[in-house]
Design a protein around this motif. Structure first.
Motif, PDB file in Angstrom:
ATOM      1  N   ALA A 321       0.820  -1.214   0.000  1.00 59.33           N
ATOM      2  CA  ALA A 321       0.000   0.000   0.000  1.00 59.33           C
ATOM      3  C   ALA A 321       0.852   1.262   0.000  1.00 59.33           C
ATOM      4  O   ALA A 321       0.379   2.334  -0.372  1.00 59.33           O
ATOM      5  N   ARG A 322       2.133   1.139   0.363  1.00 56.28           N
ATOM      6  CA  ARG A 322       3.012   2.303   0.424  1.00 56.28           C
ATOM      7  C   ARG A 322       4.079   2.279  -0.667  1.00 56.28           C
ATOM      8  O   ARG A 322       4.963   3.130  -0.669  1.00 56.28           O
ATOM      9  N   SER A 323       3.976   1.341  -1.551  1.00 51.37           N
ATOM     10  CA  SER A 323       5.009   1.212  -2.581  1.00 51.37           C
ATOM     11  C   SER A 323       4.905   2.273  -3.658  1.00 51.37           C
ATOM     12  O   SER A 323       5.856   2.524  -4.381  1.00 51.37           O
ATOM     13  N   THR A 324       3.721   2.942  -3.754  1.00 49.65           N
ATOM     14  CA  THR A 324       3.514   3.903  -4.834  1.00 49.65           C
ATOM     15  C   THR A 324       3.958   5.311  -4.488  1.00 49.65           C
ATOM     16  O   THR A 324       3.982   6.178  -5.340  1.00 49.65           O
ATOM     17  N   GLY A 325       4.281   5.564  -3.237  1.00 49.79           N
ATOM     18  CA  GLY A 325       4.689   6.921  -2.875  1.00 49.79           C
ATOM     19  C   GLY A 325       4.841   7.083  -1.382  1.00 49.79           C
ATOM     20  O   GLY A 325       4.910   6.108  -0.625  1.00 49.79           O
ATOM     21  N   GLU A 326       4.863   8.341  -0.944  1.00 43.34           N
ATOM     22  CA  GLU A 326       5.093   8.649   0.467  1.00 43.34           C
ATOM     23  C   GLU A 326       3.885   8.304   1.325  1.00 43.34           C
ATOM     24  O   GLU A 326       4.018   7.902   2.477  1.00 43.34           O
ATOM     25  N   HIS A 327       2.668   8.458   0.776  1.00 46.45           N
ATOM     26  CA  HIS A 327       1.461   8.259   1.561  1.00 46.45           C
ATOM     27  C   HIS A 327       0.886   6.862   1.358  1.00 46.45           C
ATOM     28  O   HIS A 327       1.095   6.218   0.332  1.00 46.45           O
ATOM     29  N   THR A 328       0.118   6.420   2.334  1.00 45.94           N
ATOM     30  CA  THR A 328      -0.497   5.096   2.298  1.00 45.94           C
ATOM     31  C   THR A 328      -1.692   5.095   1.351  1.00 45.94           C
ATOM     32  O   THR A 328      -2.509   6.014   1.364  1.00 45.94           O
ATOM     33  N   ASP A 329      -1.775   4.072   0.522  1.00 41.28           N
ATOM     34  CA  ASP A 329      -2.925   3.888  -0.363  1.00 41.28           C
ATOM     35  C   ASP A 329      -4.017   3.170   0.438  1.00 41.28           C
ATOM     36  O   ASP A 329      -4.027   1.941   0.540  1.00 41.28           O
ATOM     37  N   TYR A 330      -4.943   3.954   1.024  1.00 35.48           N
ATOM     38  CA  TYR A 330      -5.968   3.372   1.882  1.00 35.48           C
ATOM     39  C   TYR A 330      -6.969   2.532   1.091  1.00 35.48           C
ATOM     40  O   TYR A 330      -7.575   1.607   1.642  1.00 35.48           O
ATOM     41  N   THR A 331      -7.152   2.851  -0.171  1.00 37.56           N
ATOM     42  CA  THR A 331      -8.065   2.053  -0.995  1.00 37.56           C
ATOM     43  C   THR A 331      -7.560   0.627  -1.130  1.00 37.56           C
ATOM     44  O   THR A 331      -8.318  -0.344  -1.007  1.00 37.56           O
ATOM     45  N   GLN A 332      -6.276   0.483  -1.355  1.00 30.16           N
ATOM     46  CA  GLN A 332      -5.685  -0.845  -1.481  1.00 30.16           C
ATOM     47  C   GLN A 332      -5.766  -1.610  -0.161  1.00 30.16           C
ATOM     48  O   GLN A 332      -6.087  -2.804  -0.135  1.00 30.16           O
ATOM     49  N   LEU A 333      -5.477  -0.916   0.938  1.00 29.35           N
ATOM     50  CA  LEU A 333      -5.575  -1.561   2.242  1.00 29.35           C
ATOM     51  C   LEU A 333      -7.016  -1.950   2.556  1.00 29.35           C
ATOM     52  O   LEU A 333      -7.286  -3.027   3.095  1.00 29.35           O
ATOM     53  N   TRP A 334      -7.944  -1.071   2.215  1.00 27.64           N
ATOM     54  CA  TRP A 334      -9.366  -1.327   2.460  1.00 27.64           C
ATOM     55  C   TRP A 334      -9.804  -2.616   1.757  1.00 27.64           C
ATOM     56  O   TRP A 334     -10.510  -3.443   2.342  1.00 27.64           O
ATOM     57  N   LYS A 335      -9.377  -2.780   0.534  1.00 23.40           N
ATOM     58  CA  LYS A 335      -9.731  -3.977  -0.226  1.00 23.40           C
ATOM     59  C   LYS A 335      -9.132  -5.230   0.412  1.00 23.40           C
ATOM     60  O   LYS A 335      -9.793  -6.275   0.496  1.00 23.40           O
ATOM     61  N   ALA A 336      -7.895  -5.123   0.883  1.00 23.68           N
ATOM     62  CA  ALA A 336      -7.248  -6.274   1.516  1.00 23.68           C
ATOM     63  C   ALA A 336      -7.952  -6.664   2.814  1.00 23.68           C
ATOM     64  O   ALA A 336      -8.155  -7.848   3.108  1.00 23.68           O
ATOM     65  N   ILE A 337      -8.354  -5.666   3.583  1.00 26.59           N
ATOM     66  CA  ILE A 337      -9.035  -5.931   4.861  1.00 26.59           C
ATOM     67  C   ILE A 337     -10.428  -6.493   4.614  1.00 26.59           C
ATOM     68  O   ILE A 337     -10.864  -7.427   5.293  1.00 26.59           O
ATOM     69  N   LYS A 338     -11.125  -5.955   3.611  1.00 26.50           N
ATOM     70  CA  LYS A 338     -12.469  -6.441   3.287  1.00 26.50           C
ATOM     71  C   LYS A 338     -12.440  -7.884   2.774  1.00 26.50           C
ATOM     72  O   LYS A 338     -13.412  -8.632   2.930  1.00 26.50           O
ATOM     73  N   ALA A 339     -11.337  -8.267   2.144  1.00 22.48           N
ATOM     74  CA  ALA A 339     -11.255  -9.602   1.543  1.00 22.48           C
ATOM     75  C   ALA A 339     -11.119 -10.709   2.578  1.00 22.48           C
ATOM     76  O   ALA A 339     -11.420 -11.869   2.290  1.00 22.48           O
ATOM     77  N   ASP A 340     -10.682 -10.367   3.782  1.00 29.88           N
ATOM     78  CA  ASP A 340     -10.521 -11.373   4.827  1.00 29.88           C
ATOM     79  C   ASP A 340     -11.662 -11.260   5.849  1.00 29.88           C
ATOM     80  O   ASP A 340     -12.630 -10.536   5.641  1.00 29.88           O
ATOM     81  N   GLU A 341     -11.509 -11.920   6.980  1.00 33.42           N
ATOM     82  CA  GLU A 341     -12.598 -12.045   7.943  1.00 33.42           C
ATOM     83  C   GLU A 341     -12.537 -11.025   9.079  1.00 33.42           C
ATOM     84  O   GLU A 341     -13.323 -11.116  10.018  1.00 33.42           O
ATOM     85  N   GLY A 342     -11.617 -10.053   8.980  1.00 33.98           N
ATOM     86  CA  GLY A 342     -11.490  -9.076  10.054  1.00 33.98           C
ATOM     87  C   GLY A 342     -12.742  -8.262  10.273  1.00 33.98           C
ATOM     88  O   GLY A 342     -13.156  -8.019  11.411  1.00 33.98           O
ATOM     89  N   VAL A 343     -13.390  -7.848   9.174  1.00 38.85           N
ATOM     90  CA  VAL A 343     -14.590  -7.016   9.285  1.00 38.85           C
ATOM     91  C   VAL A 343     -15.744  -7.817   9.876  1.00 38.85           C
ATOM     92  O   VAL A 343     -16.430  -7.357  10.804  1.00 38.85           O
ATOM     93  N   SER A 344     -15.986  -9.013   9.364  1.00 38.16           N
ATOM     94  CA  SER A 344     -17.092  -9.822   9.881  1.00 38.16           C
ATOM     95  C   SER A 344     -16.870 -10.191  11.348  1.00 38.16           C
ATOM     96  O   SER A 344     -17.821 -10.227  12.143  1.00 38.16           O
ATOM     97  N   SER A 345     -15.631 -10.446  11.728  1.00 32.52           N
ATOM     98  CA  SER A 345     -15.335 -10.756  13.130  1.00 32.52           C
ATOM     99  C   SER A 345     -15.589  -9.542  14.016  1.00 32.52           C
ATOM    100  O   SER A 345     -16.068  -9.677  15.152  1.00 32.52           O
ATOM    101  N   THR A 346     -15.285  -8.349  13.498  1.00 28.72           N
ATOM    102  CA  THR A 346     -15.518  -7.129  14.263  1.00 28.72           C
ATOM    103  C   THR A 346     -17.012  -6.866  14.411  1.00 28.72           C
ATOM    104  O   THR A 346     -17.471  -6.404  15.467  1.00 28.72           O
ATOM    105  N   VAL A 347     -17.789  -7.149  13.369  1.00 32.82           N
ATOM    106  CA  VAL A 347     -19.250  -7.011  13.448  1.00 32.82           C
ATOM    107  C   VAL A 347     -19.802  -7.914  14.551  1.00 32.82           C
ATOM    108  O   VAL A 347     -20.653  -7.500  15.353  1.00 32.82           O
ATOM    109  N   GLU A 348     -19.316  -9.139  14.607  1.00 29.39           N
ATOM    110  CA  GLU A 348     -19.773 -10.067  15.644  1.00 29.39           C
ATOM    111  C   GLU A 348     -19.386  -9.570  17.036  1.00 29.39           C
ATOM    112  O   GLU A 348     -20.158  -9.724  17.996  1.00 29.39           O
ATOM    113  N   LEU A 349     -18.195  -8.971  17.152  1.00 26.29           N
ATOM    114  CA  LEU A 349     -17.767  -8.441  18.449  1.00 26.29           C
ATOM    115  C   LEU A 349     -18.661  -7.277  18.869  1.00 26.29           C
ATOM    116  O   LEU A 349     -19.008  -7.146  20.053  1.00 26.29           O
TER     117      LEU A 349
END
Length: 383
Positions: A321-349
């Motif tokens: 997510a940081r390979s393209t420049g100085e700032h973090t690419d939040y869109t890329q990170l968002w997609k990576a986080i959405k693709a796994d179970e972190g969000v659904s686990s947080t909803v359950e919590l």
């Protein structure tokens, strides 16, 4: 009491333009406003203006005149001040409202000798109303204190440096004034246990905010021991301790037993945690990659994601997510986080804590106040 009258030297915020102060918001303003409005009718008190007497005092009115100098800058104190006047997405007085609802839901105890029965208004003792105002003043003081900007991250686009320095001075002065008023009101309750509870909540707030600031100072670093358990402990200190201990103190003021005090504490604790998790989830359950808002790398879904995928994979995703420049690419990170179970686990919590709050309040007698508390707990778990 003298120990309470101290300056809360909170760490300054980081980059000005990136930071927002978390009030008691909800992603569905119309639904949330209805829940709060209905609850206010039950307690017979316009809690949306609970701190108005203090905020309109001569001292703070004088400060407000000077805060106009910050117009045109990105100083966080301006956003905090606007929230007191008009903010359709936030209700600054929800903590005090919960304390009042809890007081009315529990009612007077058989051993209550705090005030004569005729002194109760809408089923709430005057001391409990004072406690609700004190809770709001403490919360507001910390919001204002958290509007101190770290000037080493200042840039000309944020505003003139002298105005930013002035804004920091006003944030310290205004926050100290509100906290001092809260401590004065706390002493007037003449209840040692309540003083101990609320003073310990102030200490929890300071500790929690320092922990949060330490985690946010270097979001690029990967802390291997960051788990959801440690996240919940830190979040309780900074977001839940004040409400949980205020609910418990409200029971103490009516001479309720230890069991009732414990249940009130649990409701405040779990409701606060559910709300914070709900707030952290919003960029992941409401947003899309096209209109994504920046999110904290220390928010609940990210911490859950890091715990589930492991440090090595998380570091790789962060580097990509940081390979393209100085700032973090939040869109890329968002997609990576959405693709796994972190969000659904947080909803359950989130739902878990909401259900724990509902379980705690069900032991109180059925009433409109209890129903309102149930509605609030349910509202913060809606996603």
């Amino acid at each position: 009491m003298a120990l309470l009258l101290f300056r809360v030297a909170l760490p300054p915020l980081g980059r000005v333009a990136r930071r927002t102060l978390s009030l008691f918001s909800h992603p569905s303003p119309s639904d949330w406003s209805k829940v709060v409005s209905d609850a206010e009718k039950i307690v017979g008190y316009p809690t949306s203006f609970m701190s108005l007497r203090c905020l309109l005092s001569d001292e703070l009115s004088h400060v407000a005149m000077h805060v106009r100098r910050l117009a045109g800058t990105n100083h966080p104190l301006l956003n905090t001040a606007r929230g007191f006047v008009q903010d359709s997405r936030n209700n600054l007085q929800t903590r005090g409202l919960v304390v009042l609802l809890m007081s009315k839901a529990a009612g007077p105890s058989g051993a209550s000798t705090c005030f004569p029965q005729q002194d109760m208004v809408s089923g709430i003792y005057p001391s409990q109303r004072s406690l609700a105002e004190i809770t709001e003043l403490i919360h507001t003081a910390f919001l204002v204190h958290r509007g101190i900007v770290d000037l080493k991250d200042w840039s000309s686009s944020d505003g003139p440096l002298k105005d930013m320095q002035f804004g920091n001075k006003m944030a310290v002065l205004s926050g100290d004034f509100l906290l001092a008023n809260a401590c004065t009101g706390l002493a007037q309750l003449n209840n040692t246990k309540v003083v101990e509870l609320i003073s310990s909540a102030i200490g929890d707030l300071v500790q929690g905010i320092y922990c949060e600031s330490s985690s946010a100072a270097e979001e690029s670093s990967v802390t291997e021991d960051t788990t959801m358990d440690s996240w919940e402990e830190r979040t309780f200190l900074s977001h839940g301790a004040l409400l949980a201990k205020s609910c418990k103190a409200a029971m103490e003021l009516a001479n309720h037993n230890a069991e009732a005090q414990g249940l009130a504490f649990l409701y405040g604790k779990h409701m606060s945690l559910a709300h914070k998790i709900n707030s952290d989830l919003q960029p992941f359950v409401k947003g899309s990659a096209s209109d994504l808002m920046t999110f904290s790398l220390n928010c609940a879904p990210v911490v859950f994601h890091r715990q589930l995928v492991g440090s090595e994979r998380w570091v790789h995703q962060l580097q990509q997510a940081r390979s393209t420049g100085e700032h973090t690419d939040y869109t890329q990170l968002w997609k990576a986080i959405k693709a796994d179970e972190g969000v659904s686990s947080t909803v359950e919590l989130c739902r878990y804590h909401g259900n724990k709050a509902l379980s705690a309040i069900k032991w109180f007698p059925p009433s409109d106040a209890r129903s309102a508390l149930e509605n609030i707990a349910s509202a913060v778990t809606k996603l």
